[in-house]
Design a protein around this motif. Sequence first.
Motif, PDB file in Angstrom:
ATOM      1  N   ARG A 190       1.038  -0.878   0.283  1.00 30.94           N
ATOM      2  CA  ARG A 190      -0.192  -0.123   0.220  1.00 30.94           C
ATOM      3  C   ARG A 190       1.669   1.026  -0.095  1.00 30.94           C
ATOM      4  NH1 ARG A 190      -2.086   3.396   4.346  1.00 30.94           N
ATOM      5  NH2 ARG A 190      -1.350   1.528   5.641  1.00 30.94           N
TER       6      ARG A 190
ATOM      7  N   GLU B  99       0.628   7.796  -0.209  1.00 29.84           N
ATOM      8  CA  GLU B  99      -1.192   8.225  -0.789  1.00 29.84           C
ATOM      9  C   GLU B  99      -0.483   7.715  -2.055  1.00 29.84           C
ATOM     10  OE1 GLU B  99       0.755  12.183  -0.358  1.00 29.84           O
ATOM     11  OE2 GLU B  99       1.437  12.186  -2.614  1.00 29.84           O
ATOM     12  N   PRO B 100      -2.229   7.798  -2.536  1.00 28.44           N
ATOM     13  CA  PRO B 100      -2.313   7.236  -4.158  1.00 28.44           C
ATOM     14  C   PRO B 100      -0.868   8.176  -4.992  1.00 28.44           C
ATOM     15  CG  PRO B 100      -3.677   7.459  -3.573  1.00 28.44           C
ATOM     16  CD  PRO B 100      -3.030   8.092  -2.287  1.00 28.44           C
TER      17      PRO B 100
ATOM     18  N   PRO C 214      -2.648   2.907  -5.730  1.00 26.10           N
ATOM     19  CA  PRO C 214      -2.976   3.493  -4.653  1.00 26.10           C
ATOM     20  C   PRO C 214      -1.423   1.811  -4.298  1.00 26.10           C
ATOM     21  CG  PRO C 214      -5.086   1.763  -5.332  1.00 26.10           C
ATOM     22  CD  PRO C 214      -4.382   2.270  -7.026  1.00 26.10           C
TER      23      PRO C 214
END
Length: 340
Positions: A11, A14-15, A24
Amino acid sequence: MRLDWRSYPLRLREPLRISRATMPGRTAVQLDLSHDGSTGHGEVVTSVYYGLDLATILGLLTGLRHRVRACGEPETLLAELPALAAQLPAGVLAALDAAVHDLLARRAGAPLHRWLGRPAPAPAATARTIGLVAPGHAHTTARELARRGFQLVKIKCGDAADLARIAAVRAAMPHARLLLDPNGAWTPEQTVRLLDTLRPHTIDAVEQPIAPGTPHLLAWISARTDVPLIADEDAATADHLHALAGAVTGINVKIAKCGGVHAAQQIAATARTHGMDLMLGCLVASSLGIAPAVHLTDDARWIDLDGHLLLADDPWTGIGGHDGILRLTGEPGLGVRPAR
């Protein structure tokens, strides 16, 4: 030999928005190659651009298991990797290449660069990417990067805010080297016009400003600007470099794009014969996926190995970079280990 794997999500903090997509996160698959009590690791990540989803990766690894077992020795598998290049996507091949190199170097008790017969890379400054964000956000991010010690920043381009975003980063980091990356979103004429406008901002290089497939247009741009051009998507293999000779200043080599350490070294050698400089780039990946390229940084003029720095939680550690400087640990193999 035994080949095993496991997948896990990566993950982002931030995107990451670039001209052709917003991301993302990714899914990573860790390869474990075991032989006589030693294990080497590699990593492949999912990629829409390269057509790699998780199901495809897992299916290919399942098909590889018997072939790996039949090789018996890691040296045999290493010798077979060139033949596998015609059967595997570059990202999967690169992960297998990393695992077998990690295994062999670990078994020899040497860092990968030493096992390859290369000098130990000095601590190297890496770029840190700022995506297609609002100029104010780019300014805030750049100020934080400057505080942490970064002196090289890659700015994604390809929308109406390009000039404002670049100016915002420059205001926050007046002495940093700036790389621009439109990911093919500009036209040749637009590239020349923007680079001419940006000359006061002192751009270090621009990467793949136009869509790939027209190296003659890269040459047209190079003849009209003194900003170095770097080919990325146009420079996937050593064979591509012949068409780029004289058209660009440098080429971007990504381990996951070319298929592994040996292929990257071949491309770097071919680039040198054509007088082209080298950028080492990456996909978003953990420290495990970035590590093979860190052992090759002594070849590069530009280093853009920040994929692990964009993550909210890197499951591996061992190559540094959080202060803008990549540092190998000197441990055997790739030199990385699980963070937990």
